[in-house]
Design a protein around this motif. Sequence first.
Motif, PDB file in Angstrom:
ATOM      1  N   SER A 141       0.835  -1.202   0.000  1.00  0.00           N
ATOM      2  CA  SER A 141       0.000   0.000   0.000  1.00  0.00           C
ATOM      3  C   SER A 141       0.872   1.255   0.000  1.00  0.00           C
ATOM      4  O   SER A 141       1.896   1.305   0.689  1.00  0.00           O
ATOM      5  CB  SER A 141      -0.900   0.004   1.242  1.00  0.00           C
ATOM      6  N   PRO A 142       0.506   2.281  -0.778  1.00  0.00           N
ATOM      7  CA  PRO A 142       1.328   3.510  -0.847  1.00  0.00           C
ATOM      8  C   PRO A 142       1.529   4.141   0.530  1.00  0.00           C
ATOM      9  O   PRO A 142       0.590   4.293   1.308  1.00  0.00           O
ATOM     10  CB  PRO A 142       0.515   4.421  -1.765  1.00  0.00           C
ATOM     11  N   GLU A 143       2.786   4.490   0.813  1.00  0.00           N
ATOM     12  CA  GLU A 143       3.114   5.094   2.095  1.00  0.00           C
ATOM     13  C   GLU A 143       2.697   6.558   2.103  1.00  0.00           C
ATOM     14  O   GLU A 143       2.924   7.299   1.141  1.00  0.00           O
ATOM     15  CB  GLU A 143       4.617   4.971   2.354  1.00  0.00           C
ATOM     16  N   LEU A 144       2.087   6.976   3.216  1.00  0.00           N
ATOM     17  CA  LEU A 144       1.665   8.366   3.383  1.00  0.00           C
ATOM     18  C   LEU A 144       2.615   9.131   4.298  1.00  0.00           C
ATOM     19  O   LEU A 144       3.006  10.258   3.994  1.00  0.00           O
ATOM     20  CB  LEU A 144       0.245   8.417   3.960  1.00  0.00           C
ATOM     21  N   ARG A 145       2.992   8.525   5.416  1.00  0.00           N
ATOM     22  CA  ARG A 145       3.862   9.211   6.381  1.00  0.00           C
ATOM     23  C   ARG A 145       4.708   8.190   7.137  1.00  0.00           C
ATOM     24  O   ARG A 145       4.295   7.047   7.321  1.00  0.00           O
ATOM     25  CB  ARG A 145       3.052  10.012   7.403  1.00  0.00           C
ATOM     26  N   SER A 146       5.884   8.654   7.607  1.00  0.00           N
ATOM     27  CA  SER A 146       6.726   7.867   8.503  1.00  0.00           C
ATOM     28  C   SER A 146       6.781   8.551   9.855  1.00  0.00           C
ATOM     29  O   SER A 146       6.739   9.790   9.945  1.00  0.00           O
ATOM     30  CB  SER A 146       8.149   7.726   7.944  1.00  0.00           C
ATOM     31  N   THR A 147       6.909   7.747  10.889  1.00  0.00           N
ATOM     32  CA  THR A 147       6.877   8.301  12.238  1.00  0.00           C
ATOM     33  C   THR A 147       8.139   9.102  12.552  1.00  0.00           C
ATOM     34  O   THR A 147       9.215   8.821  12.030  1.00  0.00           O
ATOM     35  CB  THR A 147       6.737   7.167  13.276  1.00  0.00           C
ATOM     36  N   THR A 148       7.960  10.095  13.398  1.00  0.00           N
ATOM     37  CA  THR A 148       9.108  10.887  13.855  1.00  0.00           C
ATOM     38  C   THR A 148       9.499  10.527  15.278  1.00  0.00           C
ATOM     39  O   THR A 148      10.643  10.734  15.677  1.00  0.00           O
ATOM     40  CB  THR A 148       8.794  12.396  13.784  1.00  0.00           C
ATOM     41  N   SER A 149       8.554   9.988  16.058  1.00  0.00           N
ATOM     42  CA  SER A 149       8.862   9.561  17.424  1.00  0.00           C
ATOM     43  C   SER A 149       7.846   8.525  17.877  1.00  0.00           C
ATOM     44  O   SER A 149       6.717   8.476  17.376  1.00  0.00           O
ATOM     45  CB  SER A 149       8.857  10.754  18.390  1.00  0.00           C
ATOM     46  N   ILE A 150       8.285   7.678  18.824  1.00  0.00           N
ATOM     47  CA  ILE A 150       7.428   6.624  19.368  1.00  0.00           C
ATOM     48  C   ILE A 150       7.561   6.664  20.880  1.00  0.00           C
ATOM     49  O   ILE A 150       8.673   6.633  21.415  1.00  0.00           O
ATOM     50  CB  ILE A 150       7.844   5.237  18.849  1.00  0.00           C
ATOM     51  N   THR A 151       6.436   6.748  21.578  1.00  0.00           N
ATOM     52  CA  THR A 151       6.446   6.723  23.040  1.00  0.00           C
ATOM     53  C   THR A 151       5.417   5.715  23.526  1.00  0.00           C
ATOM     54  O   THR A 151       4.524   5.296  22.777  1.00  0.00           O
ATOM     55  CB  THR A 151       6.124   8.111  23.626  1.00  0.00           C
ATOM     56  N   GLN A 152       5.553   5.320  24.790  1.00  0.00           N
ATOM     57  CA  GLN A 152       4.622   4.380  25.384  1.00  0.00           C
ATOM     58  C   GLN A 152       3.995   5.010  26.611  1.00  0.00           C
ATOM     59  O   GLN A 152       4.694   5.541  27.475  1.00  0.00           O
ATOM     60  CB  GLN A 152       5.317   3.074  25.751  1.00  0.00           C
TER      61      GLN A 152
END
Length: 737
Positions: free
Chosen positions: A592-603
Amino acid sequence: MGRYWKWAIVVYLLAMMWLSFSIVSIPGERYDTLTTSDSGWVYDEAKVINSTNGLAETNPWSHAPYGWKFEPQQLQPLLAVMIYRGVHALSPSVSLMDVVRFYGPFLFCLTLIPVYLTARELGGRAAGIFAVFFMATMVSTIYWHKIGAFDREPTITLFASWTFYGLVRLFKTNRETLARDTLLAGLLMGLFLFCWTGALYITAALALGIIFVLLLAFGGKLMKRFDDLYGAAYHAIKTHFQFLLGCIAVLVIATIVYCGLTGLSPNFWIGFSTTMLGYLGIPLGGGAGIAFPRYASEMQAPSSLNDVIGSFYRDPLITNIVLLFVGVTLILCIWKRQRPHLLLLATLIVLLALIWPGKGQARFERVWWPFVPVMAGLGAATIVRWLRDLSFDPNWEWLKSFQRPLLVLVVVLFFSAAFFYNAVSAARVTTPPTEWHGIGLDPALMEAFDWIQTNTSENDIISIQWSFGHLLTGATDRMTVVDGTEVTAQEGTWENNPSFTPRPPDYIYYVKNGRAYMYGVNEGARAYTVNGRRPDIQFFPYSTENELRWYLKTYRDEYGVCIDYILFTIDEISNAYKYYQYWEPVPILLGSPELRSTTSITQEGNKLVFNFGSGRERVVVDQNAGRAYVESGGSQQELDGFAFLFYNPSLIGGRRFDYSAQFYSPSSPAIDETLLVFVNNNQVTQAKLVEGVSAEVSNRELPVAIRDVGGIDFLDEVFTSSNQYVRIYKVNHSVIT
């Protein structure tokens, strides 16, 4: 006194045979079938030999409708037929299958005889007694010698033991016994070659032993006069001239026996010599050729020597005890340096080369079986002899206090019990391949095979996963599409060669930069394309109705393989569900075409929060609720869906199962975007937003193995085992056009 010793040894050997038979019978007594992977293939050979009264040429049930040629090394099926005819003449109720099922235990018991004789030649009666004990309690032999085991290992082990005995006699020979020992070793080696192509390894040990003998004589003479190289060489050859003639004669006799029985040309020595030189880094014939992947477990090189050596007895303490005795024998060989001891050292080096980490193959563990007990027996007898001699030394007077019959008996019983308990424990957990995919599969397959024999024609072709192909042909006398025999061919060659059979081959490969890429192995299998018999048949349970229809039509019309019945087992049915649930969505998600990539991941507690920026600062995955949504201004807008994609970077290579996915989709999404969360080793590594694919993932067609075939016009379910573990479908070719 000598006569009583002989009878005592006979009684001991019979007792150990009985104990050995009891141990190797434990795993197979629960099963009424063949209990190793390739037993059906060798049983097919025996059936053809029995019906034609000659060596078998083609297996009529393998790779339908072409059949596949048997290898010329047919000593095992020939022996089985000879035994069967003898027993059947006395008891007509005995069948060939009865003989085959007990062939492994019977030959294992006979193997104790040459093991005893070999060790006795090297270290006397005590060495022979110990060697038999270590052979009888070895663990790694159990699987290959249990009831129903008719793979080649029983005959290989027996004749490897006899050939090793013949070579030991040859290396001990003198002028008076040279002719007898040469003839004996040559005949035994010829029969060993007739048993198995890999038996040529024993000739490498012979050659290396000869080199050691000559080098020792050469070095000893050279030390007396350093400048006389020619004289030292002449001395080495002259000193052992008769022995060298005997060794050459052994190879000539073995070649005559082998070629006479098989009809092969002696040119096989050229190929073997080339292989040996290639192993030593001396390639012949212009390069290394195409590199093929080692995908089968038996082809894999051990990661360490302990992978192989530790398998002989499995228990670490018992393994270390045996290795201690082997180590003593090595010291003895280096100290004495007589011809038989040099043969032992040469054999050890060759066997190590066969399993060397990164170089050898795991399958050659089996060639160690006759060698380790002999070495350990010689070491144990040497230690006992040392202790006995030391007890007469005044400085070791305290040893005499241990020379009490009751104490010796207790020690022997304790020592023996540990080895036998270890072997029995291993035997109790040993199972045939039919049970590797789930307890209960074996009786289900036996029900299915009974049904096939009763309800199908002799000309019907059955599709079954290749690992059970030999079992099917052996048990039913029906043809199968693919079995354990393997045929590979390069893309573009077999298609344009009308004489190439079977069509298609088991694996198809293409070559890039000198490396073979095999479809379904180290290259992804392609949809609606012939990838080779093995990957195509393995994919049948996972295929959709239209895919299966295409394969059945293509195999029938293009290659004459008209598949009449398809058999699915419980592991295929289970894996088809896993494929549909976890693996099949992966290419849809990744495509599927990519729209965005993450800049940060938190929990945050049980929630994962991803920041994609610009209106997607808080994309939340609530793992407890199974939801993914965009949180903004106190509102929560459901995404089209989300998926965890689990992967291992070292395995990524374009294959079908590089990733597995857990996909969740809501009933009424507000945002047409799907969240992909990549996980490696339980750690989230990255995330992407792609165009929504929930509809495409949810609307996939179920694989054939897990859907109701009532709606499939070309399949009828005709058999289901009582425990639901095996299903058989009849193919209606009249509607496949």
